[in-house]
Design a protein around this motif. Structure first.
Motif: not given
Length: 279
Positions: A36-40, A124-130, A11-16
């Motif tokens: 953890l897998n990062m996108g953007g 910038t436009s981050p995504t975070l999964t895992g 939840q709350n995956v935002v730029a900052s």
């Protein structure tokens, strides 16, 4: 690892901001590793803090760059968009030494809430999964002595005023405060030239940075720039190797010294094996 299970959405995956993942789906299991897998446009350096909370208390804290350096020191692989929280020691040579530190969230462990917080800055436009590597709890008597141990990672900063040798405020080191059982101590420093540990007034490890790294290379560790590691378990053993400063094992005094060629601000991160009840 018996299963690899996708994490619930952050939840709350935002730029900052602080992204949060509830890990309660893993209650009843033993968590060995979180990937953890990062996108953007989102790199490890943009992860300025990682906090794993059990029952509201931080049991594991670091940041993206420091966790990556520690993983590489321990022989892990590096991928630009992947970051791993590994609670086990996969280079250990015995089963118990490998498994010690895996996070037991099974019934009776004492964990009632568990969440992962990832602080993001400047993405910038981050995504975070895992996903998590998990295994079922076991009643194997051979594991009885290590199953209750978790990997605690806590950190502190210290201002080195000038060149010299100083006693460092390693978290949980002081026996008067309860001490701890240390698997590793990481010093993120550009100017550290040597380390020394003392228990009960007796010097136990005293090496230059070069000597320390030479010994570690022989044990298949991979020294990293601006990182000095005290690793008493570098040969893959745990029994008799963990540096224990707890009064319960008879330790009344312990100190960790480091020598510096110039002043700087350093970060100290611990890797300890303790029971949840120590919090």
């Amino acid at each position: 690892m018996q299963k690899q299970v996708i994490l619930d959405p952050f939840q709350n995956v935002v730029a900052s901001g602080v992204a949060v993942c509830d890990l309660s789906k893993f209650f009843g299991s033993v968590i060995e590793k979180i990937t953890l897998n990062m996108g953007g446009t989102f790199t490890k350096s943009m992860i300025t803090a990682i906090a794993l909370r059990a029952n509201g208390k931080v049991i594991y804290e670091t940041d993206g760059n420091k966790l990556e350096a520690a993983n590489l020191f321990n022989g892990g692989a590096s991928e630009a968009t992947v970051l791993k929280l590994d609670f086990m020691d996969r280079k250990a040579v015995t089963v118990n030494a490998r498994q010690a530190g895996a996070l037991d969230a099974s019934l009776g462990s004492g964990i009632a809430s568990l969440r992962l917080e990832v602080t993001i800055a400047g993405a910038t436009s981050p995504t975070l999964t895992g996903f998590a590597d998990v295994a079922p709890p076991t009643n194997d008597p051979a594991e009885a002595g290590i199953r209750g141990l978790i990997t605690r990672r806590h950190r502190a900063t210290y201002v080195v005023g000038a060149a010299g040798t100083f006693a460092l405020p390693v978290p949980h080191l002081d026996p008067q405060g309860g001490g701890s059982a240390f698997r590793r101590i990481y010093l993120f420093s550009a100017n550290c030239t040597g380390i020394k540990t003392v228990r009960e007034g007796v010097t136990e490890h005293e090496l230059t940075k070069a000597q320390n790294e030479s010994a570690q290379k022989d044990n298949f560790k991979v020294p990293q720039a601006n990182l000095v590691v005290f690793d008493p378990c570098q040969d893959g053993q745990m029994t008799g190797r963990v540096w224990d400063t707890r009064p319960s094992v008879g330790v009344r005094s312990a100190q960790f010294y480091a020598t510096f060629s110039a002043g700087e601000t350093i970060t100290i991160e611990t890797e300890e094996l303790i029971g949840l009840g120590a919090y």
